[in-house]
Design a protein around this motif. Structure first.
Motif, PDB file in Angstrom:
ATOM      1  N   ALA A 150       0.827  -1.210   0.000  1.00 42.42           N
ATOM      2  CA  ALA A 150       0.000   0.000   0.000  1.00 42.42           C
ATOM      3  C   ALA A 150       0.864   1.264   0.000  1.00 42.42           C
ATOM      4  O   ALA A 150       0.347   2.374  -0.137  1.00 42.42           O
ATOM      5  CB  ALA A 150      -0.942  -0.004   1.190  1.00 42.42           C
ATOM      6  N   ARG A 184      -0.415  -8.719  -7.913  1.00 45.54           N
ATOM      7  CA  ARG A 184      -0.636  -7.364  -7.415  1.00 45.54           C
ATOM      8  C   ARG A 184       0.202  -6.289  -8.106  1.00 45.54           C
ATOM      9  O   ARG A 184       0.966  -5.562  -7.461  1.00 45.54           O
ATOM     10  CB  ARG A 184      -0.452  -7.316  -5.903  1.00 45.54           C
ATOM     11  CG  ARG A 184      -1.265  -8.387  -5.211  1.00 45.54           C
ATOM     12  CD  ARG A 184      -1.369  -8.200  -3.748  1.00 45.54           C
ATOM     13  NE  ARG A 184      -2.203  -7.064  -3.376  1.00 45.54           N
ATOM     14  CZ  ARG A 184      -2.347  -6.665  -2.123  1.00 45.54           C
ATOM     15  NH1 ARG A 184      -1.692  -7.261  -1.166  1.00 45.54           N
ATOM     16  NH2 ARG A 184      -3.136  -5.657  -1.840  1.00 45.54           N
ATOM     17  N   ASN A 189       0.030  -1.423 -12.517  1.00 48.57           N
ATOM     18  CA  ASN A 189      -0.033  -0.863 -13.870  1.00 48.57           C
ATOM     19  C   ASN A 189      -1.201   0.106 -14.057  1.00 48.57           C
ATOM     20  O   ASN A 189      -1.084   1.095 -14.790  1.00 48.57           O
ATOM     21  CB  ASN A 189      -0.120  -1.999 -14.904  1.00 48.57           C
ATOM     22  CG  ASN A 189      -1.320  -2.899 -14.684  1.00 48.57           C
ATOM     23  OD1 ASN A 189      -1.537  -3.382 -13.576  1.00 48.57           O
ATOM     24  ND2 ASN A 189      -2.103  -3.112 -15.714  1.00 48.57           N
ATOM     25  N   THR A 245     -12.988 -10.213  -0.525  1.00 57.83           N
ATOM     26  CA  THR A 245     -11.886 -11.182  -0.543  1.00 57.83           C
ATOM     27  C   THR A 245     -11.175 -11.207   0.810  1.00 57.83           C
ATOM     28  O   THR A 245     -10.659 -12.249   1.223  1.00 57.83           O
ATOM     29  CB  THR A 245     -10.889 -10.867  -1.681  1.00 57.83           C
ATOM     30  OG1 THR A 245      -9.775 -11.756  -1.568  1.00 57.83           O
ATOM     31  CG2 THR A 245     -10.379  -9.446  -1.639  1.00 57.83           C
TER      32      THR A 245
HETATM   33  N1  EPU Z   1      -4.812  -4.991 -10.220  1.00 57.91           N
HETATM   34  C1  EPU Z   1      -4.153  -4.906 -11.421  1.00 57.91           C
HETATM   35  N2  EPU Z   1      -3.483  -3.740 -11.700  1.00 57.91           N
HETATM   36  C2  EPU Z   1      -3.445  -2.692 -10.838  1.00 57.91           C
HETATM   37  C3  EPU Z   1      -4.114  -2.791  -9.611  1.00 57.91           C
HETATM   38  C4  EPU Z   1      -4.801  -3.961  -9.327  1.00 57.91           C
HETATM   39  O1  EPU Z   1      -4.166  -5.829 -12.222  1.00 57.91           O
HETATM   40  O2  EPU Z   1      -2.801  -1.674 -11.148  1.00 57.91           O
HETATM   41  C5  EPU Z   1      -5.535  -6.240  -9.890  1.00 57.91           C
HETATM   42  C6  EPU Z   1      -4.945  -6.924  -8.650  1.00 57.91           C
HETATM   43  O3  EPU Z   1      -3.861  -7.739  -9.003  1.00 57.91           O
HETATM   44  C7  EPU Z   1      -6.125  -7.703  -8.137  1.00 57.91           C
HETATM   45  C8  EPU Z   1      -7.314  -6.782  -8.468  1.00 57.91           C
HETATM   46  O4  EPU Z   1      -6.845  -5.899  -9.490  1.00 57.91           O
HETATM   47  O5  EPU Z   1      -6.256  -8.906  -8.809  1.00 57.91           O
HETATM   48  C9  EPU Z   1      -7.848  -5.958  -7.314  1.00 57.91           C
HETATM   49  O6  EPU Z   1      -6.782  -5.348  -6.638  1.00 57.91           O
HETATM   50  P1  EPU Z   1      -6.913  -3.954  -5.885  1.00 57.91           P
HETATM   51  O7  EPU Z   1      -6.035  -2.976  -6.564  1.00 57.91           O
HETATM   52  O8  EPU Z   1      -8.343  -3.600  -5.694  1.00 57.91           O
HETATM   53  O9  EPU Z   1      -6.273  -4.299  -4.482  1.00 57.91           O
HETATM   54  P2  EPU Z   1      -5.414  -3.307  -3.609  1.00 57.91           P
HETATM   55  O10 EPU Z   1      -5.943  -1.944  -3.789  1.00 57.91           O
HETATM   56  O11 EPU Z   1      -3.980  -3.568  -3.803  1.00 57.91           O
HETATM   57  C10 EPU Z   1      -6.943  -3.356  -1.497  1.00 57.91           C
HETATM   58  C11 EPU Z   1      -6.785  -3.707  -0.055  1.00 57.91           C
HETATM   59  C12 EPU Z   1      -6.613  -5.221   0.071  1.00 57.91           C
HETATM   60  C13 EPU Z   1      -7.859  -5.881  -0.511  1.00 57.91           C
HETATM   61  C14 EPU Z   1      -8.057  -5.434  -1.967  1.00 57.91           C
HETATM   62  C15 EPU Z   1      -9.321  -5.964  -2.590  1.00 57.91           C
HETATM   63  C16 EPU Z   1      -5.728  -1.741   0.856  1.00 57.91           C
HETATM   64  C17 EPU Z   1      -4.525  -1.104   1.433  1.00 57.91           C
HETATM   65  N3  EPU Z   1      -5.620  -3.012   0.488  1.00 57.91           N
HETATM   66  O12 EPU Z   1      -5.757  -3.796  -2.144  1.00 57.91           O
HETATM   67  O13 EPU Z   1      -6.526  -5.514   1.447  1.00 57.91           O
HETATM   68  O14 EPU Z   1      -7.726  -7.274  -0.478  1.00 57.91           O
HETATM   69  O15 EPU Z   1      -8.098  -3.991  -2.032  1.00 57.91           O
HETATM   70  O16 EPU Z   1     -10.426  -5.567  -1.870  1.00 57.91           O
HETATM   71  O17 EPU Z   1      -6.775  -1.113   0.760  1.00 57.91           O
HETATM   72  C18 EPU Z   1      -5.871  -6.742   3.356  1.00 57.91           C
HETATM   73  O18 EPU Z   1      -6.267  -5.803   4.056  1.00 57.91           O
HETATM   74  O19 EPU Z   1      -5.568  -7.874   3.831  1.00 57.91           O
HETATM   75  C19 EPU Z   1      -5.752  -6.557   1.916  1.00 57.91           C
HETATM   76  C20 EPU Z   1      -4.999  -7.343   1.145  1.00 57.91           C
END
Ligand code: EPU
Length: 418
Positions: free
Chosen positions: A93, A121, A124, A305
């Protein structure tokens, strides 16, 4: 490395309080980079990821005063607009500072997050969005460098797929961009809305947060503000499952019931009784045996998730076959093998876990592989016969504030050993 020792079999009874949301606190802390004035944040959970983010802000140039759950951050000048690998590797994050740094300082250098226990993760979509706002992006030596010497300008950005921190990152970049930005296919998570509320208090003009189209009218500058973080729906959800799995009677206070609607529906389908005591309190009881109910993880308002692993623990104690479909991350089933070591019958097929219950679990030595997986192992241990030793609980400390103390106060036999 700390471990938890858990003796299972005690129904949890009493009241348990929800803290502030980690995933709201992290973007809120990053947002303090957008102004040279002080921002006061309340109900900041005392978890390791928050401390990591505070360290990152201080490295960048912030002063941070922490008083319990209140944090006052002031970034008079951005001294070093950089998020080093040492911090990003422990908390991806960290990429949340990218948008605010480019917006405020015209430059950011952030280490690319590597692989992770739950999936690839990538960031991009953050980068593509910043480019659309006029930033120039270069990648070298494991770092991404974004520059916008003339400042950012508004654009219409359609996310290829929904991303929570991606939406937050670009929202923070767009608040100081010239003109209007429209974010389409934006994340609707309560944490995104909470960030928009804070930014609004700081003087940003944002409409539509909580829907899939967010409109941001850029302003010249932001100012200081005061904000209290929303309750952690994942912590509250973990406690609801703890009440149900132990056939207890647990009252979860300080939460927002609506934020847990998807979980509550599933708990009810599985035979647990969940009642809304008042607007910030939920009570869970599992008086009769549990039965299986399938689940598919989705973006908000779907089933999160971040509660999938905990729900899997619950399904080991439900009669029948439950199919758990994980659609957000490609590799978020590391807890299944550990639960199998405790006696669970779980078969993995690609994105699906097939859980056959009810199986009596027995205590064993298990290893926590990520934050939510560790929580699910604690839940499984609470119903297992005998003693479970959970190793690598530093994962759980990333996102839960002294979970063992809170659970012990409602009857769990859990202790930490160093
Ligand atoms: N993704 C991409 N490209 C990007 C960004 C995301 O392909 O540039 C994909 C990821 O690989 C994934 C999907 O999109 O398959 C969703 O990812 P997202 O970006 O929504 O996840 P995140 O923002 O990195 C946040 C939470 C996570 C939570 C996810 C999904 C924060 C700090 N983290 O992560 O929390 O699982 O959203 O709801 O807000 C946790 O707290 O244990 C945790 C992992």
């Amino acid at each position: 490395m700390d471990k938890f020792v858990v003796k299972g079999g005690v129904p949890l009874r009493g009241e348990i309080a929800t803290g502030g949301a980690k995933n709201s606190a992290l973007p809120a802390l990053a947002a303090t980079l957008l102004t040279d004035q002080p921002v006061n944040l309340q109900r900041i959970p005392r978890v390791r990821d928050v401390r990591t983010m505070q360290r990152l802000l201080v490295d960048i140039g912030a002063s941070a005063d922490v008083d319990g759950e209140s944090v006052r951050i002031q970034v008079r000048v951005v001294r070093s607009p950089e998020a080093p690998y040492e911090l990003v590797k422990t908390m991806r994050a960290s990429s949340l500072v990218l948008g605010p740094l480019v917006a405020r300082a015209g430059r950011a250098r952030v280490s690319l997050p590597g692989g992770c226990a739950i999936g690839a993760r990538p960031i991009n979509l953050h980068l593509a969005g910043l480019e659309q706002l006029g930033a120039q992006i270069q990648q070298a030596h494991g770092y991404v460098e974004a520059v916008a010497p003339q400042g950012l300008r508004g654009a219409t950005i359609r996310f290829e797929r929904i991303t929570v921190t991606g939406t937050e990152d670009l929202m923070m970049a767009a608040v100081l961009a010239r003109g209007e930005t429209v974010l389409q296919n934006a994340a609707r998570e309560p944490e995104v809305t909470d960030l928009a509320t804070l930014l609004g208090k700081m003087g940003a003009k944002i409409a539509g947060a909580g829907t899939s189209t967010i409109r941001i009218e850029g302003v010249e500058q932001l100012h200081g503000a005061e904000h209290s973080i929303i309750p952690d729906r994942i912590e509250a959800g973990t406690f609801l499952v703890a009440g149900a799995i132990t056939a207890g009677d647990l009252t979860v206070t300080g939460c927002i019931p609506e934020h847990n609607a998807a979980l509550i529906n599933k708990l009810q389908a599985a035979g647990a009784e969940v009642t809304e005591v008042n607007t910030s309190t939920l009570r869970v009881r599992a008086l009769t045996g549990l039965r299986s109910a399938d689940v598919t993880t989705e973006e908000y308002p779907g089933f999160p998730t971040d509660l999938q692993a905990q729900y899997m623990a619950l399904m080991t104690q439900a009669e029948g076959i439950a199919i758990i479909n994980e659609t957000i991350f490609e590799n978020r089933f590391m807890h299944a093998q550990e639960m199998a070591r405790m006696g669970a019958n779980i078969r993995l097929e690609g994105h699906q876990a097939i859980v056959a219950g009810r199986k009596e679990l027995t205590g064993a030595g298990v290893i926590a592989s990520d934050l939510r997986a560790s929580a699910s192992l604690v839940l499984a241990a609470l119903v297992a016969r005998g003693e479970t030793v959970i190793d690598r609980v530093y994962h759980i400390d990333r996102g839960y504030d002294k979970i063992e103390g809170k659970l012990a106060a409602v009857g769990a036999q859990i202790r930490r050993i160093e």
